[in-house]
Design an enzyme around this catalytic site. Structure first.
Site, PDB file in Angstrom:
ATOM      1  N   HIS A   9     -36.634   4.968   6.500  1.00 52.69           N
ATOM      2  CA  HIS A   9     -37.033   6.079   7.369  1.00 52.69           C
ATOM      3  C   HIS A   9     -35.954   7.146   7.164  1.00 52.69           C
ATOM      4  O   HIS A   9     -34.787   6.815   6.926  1.00 52.69           O
ATOM      5  CB  HIS A   9     -36.997   5.725   8.848  1.00 52.69           C
ATOM      6  CG  HIS A   9     -37.868   4.574   9.268  1.00 52.69           C
ATOM      7  ND1 HIS A   9     -37.452   3.276   9.219  1.00 52.69           N
ATOM      8  CD2 HIS A   9     -39.121   4.547   9.789  1.00 52.69           C
ATOM      9  CE1 HIS A   9     -38.410   2.487   9.677  1.00 52.69           C
ATOM     10  NE2 HIS A   9     -39.440   3.223  10.019  1.00 52.69           N
ATOM     11  N   ASP A  48     -32.757   6.478   8.903  1.00 52.32           N
ATOM     12  CA  ASP A  48     -31.938   5.341   8.443  1.00 52.32           C
ATOM     13  C   ASP A  48     -30.861   5.825   7.489  1.00 52.32           C
ATOM     14  O   ASP A  48     -29.764   5.274   7.431  1.00 52.32           O
ATOM     15  CB  ASP A  48     -32.786   4.304   7.688  1.00 52.32           C
ATOM     16  CG  ASP A  48     -33.961   3.803   8.490  1.00 52.32           C
ATOM     17  OD1 ASP A  48     -33.878   3.826   9.728  1.00 52.32           O
ATOM     18  OD2 ASP A  48     -34.962   3.385   7.872  1.00 52.32           O
ATOM     19  N   GLU A  54     -48.545  -5.804   7.242  1.00 48.81           N
ATOM     20  CA  GLU A  54     -47.364  -6.566   7.684  1.00 48.81           C
ATOM     21  C   GLU A  54     -47.802  -7.863   8.349  1.00 48.81           C
ATOM     22  O   GLU A  54     -48.679  -7.869   9.217  1.00 48.81           O
ATOM     23  CB  GLU A  54     -46.552  -5.703   8.654  1.00 48.81           C
ATOM     24  CG  GLU A  54     -45.318  -6.410   9.191  1.00 48.81           C
ATOM     25  CD  GLU A  54     -44.310  -5.446   9.791  1.00 48.81           C
ATOM     26  OE1 GLU A  54     -44.156  -4.331   9.261  1.00 48.81           O
ATOM     27  OE2 GLU A  54     -43.686  -5.814  10.797  1.00 48.81           O
ATOM     28  N   ASP A  65     -45.546  -5.505   4.017  1.00 50.15           N
ATOM     29  CA  ASP A  65     -44.294  -5.644   4.752  1.00 50.15           C
ATOM     30  C   ASP A  65     -44.147  -7.127   5.063  1.00 50.15           C
ATOM     31  O   ASP A  65     -44.869  -7.679   5.909  1.00 50.15           O
ATOM     32  CB  ASP A  65     -44.296  -4.809   6.031  1.00 50.15           C
ATOM     33  CG  ASP A  65     -43.716  -3.418   5.797  1.00 50.15           C
ATOM     34  OD1 ASP A  65     -43.492  -3.052   4.632  1.00 50.15           O
ATOM     35  OD2 ASP A  65     -43.482  -2.698   6.793  1.00 50.15           O
ATOM     36  N   ASP A 106     -43.246  -8.626  17.845  1.00 49.14           N
ATOM     37  CA  ASP A 106     -42.909  -8.419  16.434  1.00 49.14           C
ATOM     38  C   ASP A 106     -41.483  -8.924  16.194  1.00 49.14           C
ATOM     39  O   ASP A 106     -40.531  -8.150  16.239  1.00 49.14           O
ATOM     40  CB  ASP A 106     -43.022  -6.902  16.164  1.00 49.14           C
ATOM     41  CG  ASP A 106     -43.235  -6.553  14.702  1.00 49.14           C
ATOM     42  OD1 ASP A 106     -43.433  -7.468  13.886  1.00 49.14           O
ATOM     43  OD2 ASP A 106     -43.209  -5.351  14.383  1.00 49.14           O
ATOM     44  N   ASP A 135     -40.188 -10.118  13.505  1.00 52.62           N
ATOM     45  CA  ASP A 135     -39.667  -9.694  12.190  1.00 52.62           C
ATOM     46  C   ASP A 135     -38.697 -10.695  11.570  1.00 52.62           C
ATOM     47  O   ASP A 135     -37.621 -10.330  11.105  1.00 52.62           O
ATOM     48  CB  ASP A 135     -38.969  -8.326  12.314  1.00 52.62           C
ATOM     49  CG  ASP A 135     -39.945  -7.183  12.468  1.00 52.62           C
ATOM     50  OD1 ASP A 135     -41.146  -7.371  12.195  1.00 52.62           O
ATOM     51  OD2 ASP A 135     -39.507  -6.084  12.865  1.00 52.62           O
ATOM     52  N   ASP A 160     -39.639  -6.298   5.639  1.00 54.51           N
ATOM     53  CA  ASP A 160     -39.499  -5.677   6.960  1.00 54.51           C
ATOM     54  C   ASP A 160     -39.113  -6.795   7.926  1.00 54.51           C
ATOM     55  O   ASP A 160     -39.889  -7.186   8.800  1.00 54.51           O
ATOM     56  CB  ASP A 160     -40.813  -4.995   7.361  1.00 54.51           C
ATOM     57  CG  ASP A 160     -40.602  -4.003   8.487  1.00 54.51           C
ATOM     58  OD1 ASP A 160     -39.495  -3.976   9.050  1.00 54.51           O
ATOM     59  OD2 ASP A 160     -41.550  -3.252   8.795  1.00 54.51           O
TER      60      ASP A 160
HETATM   61  C1  XLS Z   1     -42.695  -1.548  12.992  1.00 59.30           C
HETATM   62  C2  XLS Z   1     -43.028  -1.253  11.610  1.00 59.30           C
HETATM   63  C3  XLS Z   1     -42.060  -0.304  10.916  1.00 59.30           C
HETATM   64  C4  XLS Z   1     -42.705   0.300   9.697  1.00 59.30           C
HETATM   65  C5  XLS Z   1     -42.019   1.513   9.167  1.00 59.30           C
HETATM   66  O1  XLS Z   1     -43.170  -2.504  13.585  1.00 59.30           O
HETATM   67  O2  XLS Z   1     -43.132  -2.450  10.908  1.00 59.30           O
HETATM   68  O3  XLS Z   1     -40.879  -0.941  10.608  1.00 59.30           O
HETATM   69  O4  XLS Z   1     -42.784  -0.629   8.678  1.00 59.30           O
HETATM   70  O5  XLS Z   1     -42.020   2.556  10.060  1.00 59.30           O
HETATM   71 NI    NI Z   2     -43.404  -2.544   8.859  1.00 61.41          NI
HETATM   72 NI    NI Z   3     -43.315  -4.268  12.233  1.00 65.97          NI
END
Ligand code: XLS
Ligand code: NI
Ligand code: NI
Length: 442
Positions: free
Chosen positions: A107, A110, A274, A302, A313, A315, A345
């Site tokens: 982003h 970032d 994702e 992702d 989420d 992750d 991600d």
């Molecule tokens: C958030 C998203 C984010 C996107 C990019 O949940 O996964 O990280 O991949 O903005």
């Molecule tokens: Ni993402």
């Molecule tokens: Ni996400």
């Protein structure tokens, strides 16, 4: 990418991560990911185009809603915005080079901290982009995609392109313009729109139709600007059903495909799927992949995983071989990802505080994808998986079934067929057989 680039400053104790094969005991080596190994006609590097997510690996500091940072980065010490950004980038490129990660994603915020001043942000971003360009040249690492963060700043609390206030929407536009400039300058292969706060919390204060029309127009303006300035890559929409808003407009793959169709955006846009977003939507990741593949819109991934007991989420790095194997079956049969790659991600846990933890996390992710690829390819080449699936539909290959598919039958014809042929046999779906087959090849 065997040559280490620049000063080894941030991960001095860790050397180049290499492929050592399945029998290796070295936790800092690949056991499956062998970049140049050819599987199903392509090298592993070509299949995956693995990417490091800048935000999780170099900005995420371990904080959660209940507590502040636990990860105190050595590259986050200097006072000047640009100095800090350059140190962070040095760390990122040292890490990616040692990890054999050929791509990264970011982003705008970032790369360099943003202020409330649009002009200052444009200048700072341009300065760090010039630095990144040189880093990319020296290392050979490429940009898989760029994006703009239109969800963290307080001005976006009611959304960005779906904000009821045009003034806020315009700020979103300024940010996307600069993020597109950065992506184009760095030769970014794709550009991502994840919906962030593009959705609503309550219909009582929301004109959903108007907000969705604003979103579509915003995507058109962004696409037109990028194309006019030489961007030839693909735009990806990343679906997610909720979080941070209660109802997000890009709910899941099927919803996004309908939206792209309705607003005439097919052709330029594909999907970035994702894993954890799929499960939040009540789907499997495989379901989302199949929906996108069937529409010819399977762009990018992702990679992460959720937690079956937590409804958010989380992750986490991908570790589930069954899920990955079933996913690779779909990706391979679809002919691969269109333009995108596999972006991690995913974030290490709040209490994963050793510098090596970031390495273990990515090694595991890359190895699991590589292993799943080999397994899925074996299943497709050597087992009766494809045959069983094809045979299930054999009644549509000839005779009345084939006529039905061609559109040559009427409802009356169906009735006559039913009368003539009596009660159909019960044909097993053989689900358990197929589940065992997957595990046999694992
Ligand atoms: C958030 C998203 C984010 C996107 C990019 O949940 O996964 O990280 O991949 O903005
Ligand atoms: Ni993402
Ligand atoms: Ni996400």
């Amino acid at each position: 990418m065997d040559i280490l680039v620049g000063n080894q400053t941030y991960f001095k104790e860790i050397g180049q991560i290499k492929y050592e094969g399945p029998d290796s005991d070295n936790p800092l080596a690949f056991r499956w990911y062998d970049a140049s190994r050819v599987v199903a006609g392509k090298t592993m590097a070509e299949h995956f185009k693995f990417a490091c997510a800048y935000w999780h690996s170099f900005n995420g500091n371990g904080s959660d809603p209940f507590g502040g940072p636990t990860l105190f980065f050595p590259w986050d010490k200097k006072n000047g915005i640009i100095d800090r950004a350059k140190d962070k980038m040095d760390a990122a490129f040292e890490f990616m080079t040692k990890m054999q990660l050929p791509y990264y994603c970011f982003h705008d915020v970032d790369l360099v901290d943003f202020t409330d001043n649009v002009l200052e942000n444009e200048d700072n971003l341009a300065e760090i982009v010039a630095y990144a360009k040189e880093k990319q040249r020296l290392s050979g690492i490429k940009l898989l995609w760029g994006t703009a963060n239109l969800f963290s700043h307080h001005r976006y609390m009611n959304g960005a392109s779906t904000n009821p206030d045009f003034h806020v929407l315009a700020h979103g536009g300024a940010q996307v313009k600069a993020a597109l400039d950065a992506t184009i300058a760095l030769g970014g292969e794709n550009y991502v729109f994840w919906g962030g706060r593009e959705g609503y919390m309550s219909l009582l204060n929301t004109n959903m139709k108007r907000e969705q029309e604003h979103l579509a127009r915003f995507l058109h303006l962004s696409k037109d600007y990028a194309r006019k300035n030489g961007f030839t890559g693909t735009f990806f929409i990343e679906p997610k059903p909720c979080e941070p808003t209660k109802h997000q407009y890009d709910f899941d793959a099927a919803t996004v495909i309908g939206f792209l169709q309705k607003y005439d955006l097919l052709g330029d846009f594909k999907l970035n799927l994702e894993v954890n977003h799929a499960t939040l939507a009540g789907h499997t990741f495989q379901h989302e992949l199949q929906v996108a593949a069937d529409a010819g819109l399977l762009g990018s991934i992702d990679a992460n995983r959720g937690d079956s007991q937590n409804g958010w989420d989380t992750d986490q790095f991908p570790t589930d071989l069954n899920e990955l194997t079933e996913s690779l079956l779909i990706i391979l049969e679809a002919g691969g990802l269109q333009g995108g790659g596999v972006n991690f991600d995913a974030k290490i846990r709040r209490n994963s505080t050793d510098p090596t933890d970031l390495f273990y996390a990515h090694i595991g992710g890359m190895d699991n994808f590589a292993r799943a690829l080999v397994i899925a390819d074996n299943i497709l080449q050597k087992s009766d998986y494809k045959k069983i699936r094809a045979e299930r539909y054999a009644s549509f290959d000839t005779g009345a079934g084939a006529e039905y598919e061609k559109g040559n039958l009427t409802l009356e014809n169906l009735r006559d067929f039913a009368v003539e042929h009596g009660e159909p046999a019960r044909i097993s779906g053989r689900q358990e057989y197929l589940e065992n087959l997957i595990n046999r090849y694992i």
